[in-house]
Design an enzyme around this catalytic site. Sequence first.
Site, mmCIF file in Angstrom:
data_model
loop_
_atom_site.group_PDB
_atom_site.id
_atom_site.type_symbol
_atom_site.label_atom_id
_atom_site.label_comp_id
_atom_site.label_asym_id
_atom_site.label_seq_id
_atom_site.Cartn_x
_atom_site.Cartn_y
_atom_site.Cartn_z
ATOM 1 N N GLU A 1 -10.313 -5.582 10.162
ATOM 2 C CA GLU A 1 -9.698 -4.476 9.408
ATOM 3 C C GLU A 1 -10.307 -4.470 8.004
ATOM 4 O O GLU A 1 -10.142 -5.428 7.241
ATOM 5 C CB GLU A 1 -8.183 -4.685 9.325
ATOM 6 C CG GLU A 1 -7.494 -3.567 8.568
ATOM 7 C CD GLU A 1 -5.972 -3.759 8.459
ATOM 8 O OE1 GLU A 1 -5.508 -4.905 8.359
ATOM 9 O OE2 GLU A 1 -5.273 -2.732 8.447
ATOM 10 N N CYS B 1 -3.001 1.582 6.955
ATOM 11 C CA CYS B 1 -3.196 0.854 8.211
ATOM 12 C C CYS B 1 -3.808 1.718 9.318
ATOM 13 O O CYS B 1 -4.390 1.188 10.254
ATOM 14 C CB CYS B 1 -1.868 0.268 8.667
ATOM 15 S SG CYS B 1 -0.591 1.521 8.752
ATOM 16 N N ASN C 1 0.792 -1.236 0.000
ATOM 17 C CA ASN C 1 0.000 0.000 0.000
ATOM 18 C C ASN C 1 0.825 1.288 0.000
ATOM 19 O O ASN C 1 0.390 2.288 -0.555
ATOM 20 C CB ASN C 1 -0.990 -0.002 1.174
ATOM 21 C CG ASN C 1 -0.314 -0.006 2.521
ATOM 22 O OD1 ASN C 1 0.774 -0.533 2.674
ATOM 23 N ND2 ASN C 1 -0.952 0.594 3.497
ATOM 24 N N GLU D 1 5.019 -4.449 12.085
ATOM 25 C CA GLU D 1 4.097 -3.314 11.911
ATOM 26 C C GLU D 1 2.877 -3.877 11.203
ATOM 27 O O GLU D 1 2.921 -4.149 9.997
ATOM 28 C CB GLU D 1 4.749 -2.220 11.046
ATOM 29 C CG GLU D 1 6.050 -1.667 11.597
ATOM 30 C CD GLU D 1 5.834 -0.773 12.814
ATOM 31 O OE1 GLU D 1 4.742 -0.220 12.988
ATOM 32 O OE2 GLU D 1 6.782 -0.654 13.608
ATOM 33 N N LEU D 2 1.768 -4.068 11.931
ATOM 34 C CA LEU D 2 0.640 -4.834 11.380
ATOM 35 C C LEU D 2 -0.617 -3.975 11.217
ATOM 36 O O LEU D 2 -0.528 -2.761 11.116
ATOM 37 C CB LEU D 2 0.403 -6.064 12.262
ATOM 38 C CG LEU D 2 1.677 -6.892 12.570
ATOM 39 C CD1 LEU D 2 1.382 -8.033 13.519
ATOM 40 C CD2 LEU D 2 2.320 -7.410 11.282
ATOM 41 N N GLY E 1 2.903 -5.602 7.333
ATOM 42 C CA GLY E 1 1.879 -6.293 6.552
ATOM 43 C C GLY E 1 0.776 -6.799 7.453
ATOM 44 O O GLY E 1 0.513 -6.225 8.517
ATOM 45 N N SER E 2 0.145 -7.878 7.027
ATOM 46 C CA SER E 2 -1.047 -8.357 7.739
ATOM 47 C C SER E 2 -0.664 -9.107 9.029
ATOM 48 O O SER E 2 0.396 -9.725 9.100
ATOM 49 C CB SER E 2 -1.839 -9.289 6.827
ATOM 50 O OG SER E 2 -1.036 -10.394 6.480
HETATM 51 N N1 NAD Z 1 1.439 -0.983 10.795
HETATM 52 C C1 NAD Z 1 1.934 -0.512 9.674
HETATM 53 O O1 NAD Z 1 2.841 0.311 9.647
HETATM 54 C C2 NAD Z 1 1.364 -0.989 8.363
HETATM 55 C C3 NAD Z 1 1.662 -0.277 7.205
HETATM 56 C C4 NAD Z 1 1.149 -0.718 5.988
HETATM 57 C C5 NAD Z 1 0.358 -1.855 5.928
HETATM 58 N N2 NAD Z 1 0.076 -2.525 7.061
HETATM 59 C C6 NAD Z 1 -0.799 -3.698 7.023
HETATM 60 O O2 NAD Z 1 -0.494 -4.511 5.880
HETATM 61 C C7 NAD Z 1 -1.656 -5.204 5.455
HETATM 62 C C8 NAD Z 1 -1.861 -5.010 3.977
HETATM 63 O O3 NAD Z 1 -0.707 -5.258 3.244
HETATM 64 P P1 NAD Z 1 -0.508 -6.601 2.394
HETATM 65 O O4 NAD Z 1 -1.817 -7.055 1.840
HETATM 66 O O5 NAD Z 1 0.611 -6.335 1.437
HETATM 67 O O6 NAD Z 1 -0.043 -7.594 3.542
HETATM 68 P P2 NAD Z 1 0.473 -9.110 3.437
HETATM 69 O O7 NAD Z 1 0.725 -9.568 4.814
HETATM 70 O O8 NAD Z 1 -0.419 -9.916 2.569
HETATM 71 O O9 NAD Z 1 1.855 -9.001 2.634
HETATM 72 C C9 NAD Z 1 2.939 -8.253 3.137
HETATM 73 C C10 NAD Z 1 4.233 -8.845 2.602
HETATM 74 O O10 NAD Z 1 4.386 -10.150 3.136
HETATM 75 C C11 NAD Z 1 4.705 -11.065 2.088
HETATM 76 N N3 NAD Z 1 4.246 -12.389 2.484
HETATM 77 C C12 NAD Z 1 3.064 -12.990 2.256
HETATM 78 N N4 NAD Z 1 3.045 -14.216 2.822
HETATM 79 C C13 NAD Z 1 4.249 -14.364 3.436
HETATM 80 C C14 NAD Z 1 4.848 -15.397 4.207
HETATM 81 N N5 NAD Z 1 4.201 -16.524 4.467
HETATM 82 N N6 NAD Z 1 6.088 -15.200 4.676
HETATM 83 C C15 NAD Z 1 6.754 -14.057 4.449
HETATM 84 N N7 NAD Z 1 6.248 -13.049 3.712
HETATM 85 C C16 NAD Z 1 5.011 -13.208 3.220
HETATM 86 C C17 NAD Z 1 4.000 -10.467 0.896
HETATM 87 O O11 NAD Z 1 4.541 -11.008 -0.286
HETATM 88 C C18 NAD Z 1 4.286 -8.998 1.095
HETATM 89 O O12 NAD Z 1 5.577 -8.683 0.645
HETATM 90 C C19 NAD Z 1 -2.794 -4.603 6.275
HETATM 91 O O13 NAD Z 1 -3.117 -5.461 7.330
HETATM 92 C C20 NAD Z 1 -2.208 -3.305 6.791
HETATM 93 O O14 NAD Z 1 -2.809 -2.789 7.946
HETATM 94 C C21 NAD Z 1 0.562 -2.131 8.278
HETATM 95 O O1 LIG Z 2 -0.411 1.944 5.931
HETATM 96 C C1 LIG Z 2 0.119 2.400 6.921
HETATM 97 C C2 LIG Z 2 1.164 3.422 6.806
HETATM 98 O O2 LIG Z 2 2.162 3.173 7.762
HETATM 99 C C3 LIG Z 2 0.619 4.786 6.990
HETATM 100 S S1 LIG Z 2 1.672 5.983 6.390
HETATM 101 O O3 LIG Z 2 1.664 5.966 4.935
HETATM 102 O O4 LIG Z 2 3.038 5.715 6.878
HETATM 103 O O5 LIG Z 2 1.226 7.293 6.903
#
Ligand code: NAD
Ligand SMILES: O=C[C@H](O)CS(=O)(=O)O
Length: 478
Positions: free
Chosen positions: A381, A287, A157, A253-254, A233-234
């Site tokens: 979420e 997020c 994202n 960071e989830l 990520g998630s």
């Molecule tokens: N807290 C934060 O700063 C923050 C910021 C941005 C996004 N997010 C979160 O990220 C999520 C959305 O992003 P997404 O759909 O790309 O997340 P995702 O968890 O599907 O993927 C994130 C990354 O993990 C990799 N991945 C997938 N399966 C894996 C595995 N088994 N082992 C290792 N890596 C693996 C993906 O290829 C990708 O590079 C949302 O839940 C969002 O809230 C959190």
């Molecule tokens: O998706 C979550 C991001 O950490 C928010 S921001 O783009 O860093 O503000």
Amino acid sequence: MAMAEIGFQQYGLWIHGEWEHPSHSMDVLNKYTQEKAATIAVAEKVHVEKAVEAAKAALKKSFSPYQRFEVLSKASRLLLEWRDEFSRILAIEVGKPIREARGEVERAALTLEISAEEAKRIHGEGIPVESAPGSENRMAFTIRVPVGVIAAITPFNVPLNLVCHKIGPAIAAGNSVVLKPAEVAPVSALMLAELLDEAGLPKGRFNVVTGNGPEIGDWLLENKDVRMFTFTGSPRVGEWIRQKAGIRKVALELGNNSATIVHNDCDLDKAASIISQKSFNNAGQVCISVQRVYVHKDVQETFINKLKEKTEVLKVGNPLDESTDIGPMIRMEEAKRVESWVQEAVDQGAKIVLGGHREGALYQPTILTNVNADMKVCRQEVFGPVVSIDTYSDFDDVIARVNDSDYGLQAGVFTNNLGLAMKAAREIEVGGVIINDASAYRVDHMPYGGVKRSGTGKEGPAYAIEEMTEERIVVFNV
Ligand SMILES: NC(=O)c1ccc[n+]([C@@H]2O[C@H](COP(=O)([O-])OP(=O)(O)OC[C@H]3O[C@@H](n4cnc5c(N)ncnc54)[C@H](O)[C@@H]3O)[C@@H](O)[C@H]2O)c1
Ligand SMILES: O=C[C@H](O)CS(=O)(=O)O
């Protein structure tokens, strides 16, 4: 590829400062047209091992804090020079409106600049060991040493700035990185590899492997030369990494189902303006995007009308169009998922005030009322352009409802009552409480990270450097 030729094309893996081309590749789509925009390499286990080896070998060559400062500063300047090209790529591969994409590039340049500055400030402290009986002839201090090889795994994202939030501090602290960017939006990270090379980063300090997330994740986790995992990520994937990483360092960071409180004493116009932006930026795929709004009963009608007014003018469409406010979601299935969650909420009694329609991967900004805490649109979420509005009359009760969540990244509170603001700051269980703004406020040098299912560890270069270094005590017996 020279920086002068950047754009969409066929990308390899970036290992030891060279492109490597494995036999398999996959397409990256333009998220608006769904046409092929670029081709990326699919790494095999041998490539991941080679990337880790290159990262480990690079650690043996001297790279002083001042050199790190110079490289990261130059990378920041180069990124601004290439702002238009990077922005266009983000708009195409993420589907992020071009104005927002420019903002991401500017923030990424700032993240690198802040990381550069922090490279010169890494320090330990004096420890008065001589105060212990029998240690009168001793003196001691701590130093911070790099962790070593760090695996960074990033989401789709905010694919440029969130990568900079990992590699900026990692490099500043003297580590090497193997990055696995999101396969749906990896191009800006691959371009960044070349940009860092042009900025003078020693070979092997930054490597990029692309391909299948779970496979590459497994190979990185199996490799004992990787000393730390930094993942954004998630929660599902984050928990899996935490389980497999064993006793190695892990920063996570989830996700979040971010809440924002709108109290009866606040500037309602300001609250509605901010929430109409911060619920729908990047089609809600942020997020800290505002997902749950709790508005005081006294002002609910005025607030909902204002929010509707400010949201219905948002333009949904082609991210490359300067006037677009909301682009497509990352995948058609994600837009369909959001559509089904909204439909389920409506079946359970929610009312659609605005939106609720999908056209391909485009989902209209949607405002729901008459919701309850257990609907998916509130409890889970959404990660889409949907905001749910509930009401309250008692401040203690609303804090309890904000806290009734598995997540805890950030929360917003619009109030002009200092006492209530302080109460919220103390009692809301999150990593950041934002007063008189929405949950989605972030600047890049602040400590940023969640509690509960939102993760562990902080980002923001100074804080990430703490995570990415080990404290070592040095004791002199003199
Ligand atoms: N807290 C934060 O700063 C923050 C910021 C941005 C996004 N997010 C979160 O990220 C999520 C959305 O992003 P997404 O759909 O790309 O997340 P995702 O968890 O599907 O993927 C994130 C990354 O993990 C990799 N991945 C997938 N399966 C894996 C595995 N088994 N082992 C290792 N890596 C693996 C993906 O290829 C990708 O590079 C949302 O839940 C969002 O809230 C959190
Ligand atoms: O998706 C979550 C991001 O950490 C928010 S921001 O783009 O860093 O503000």
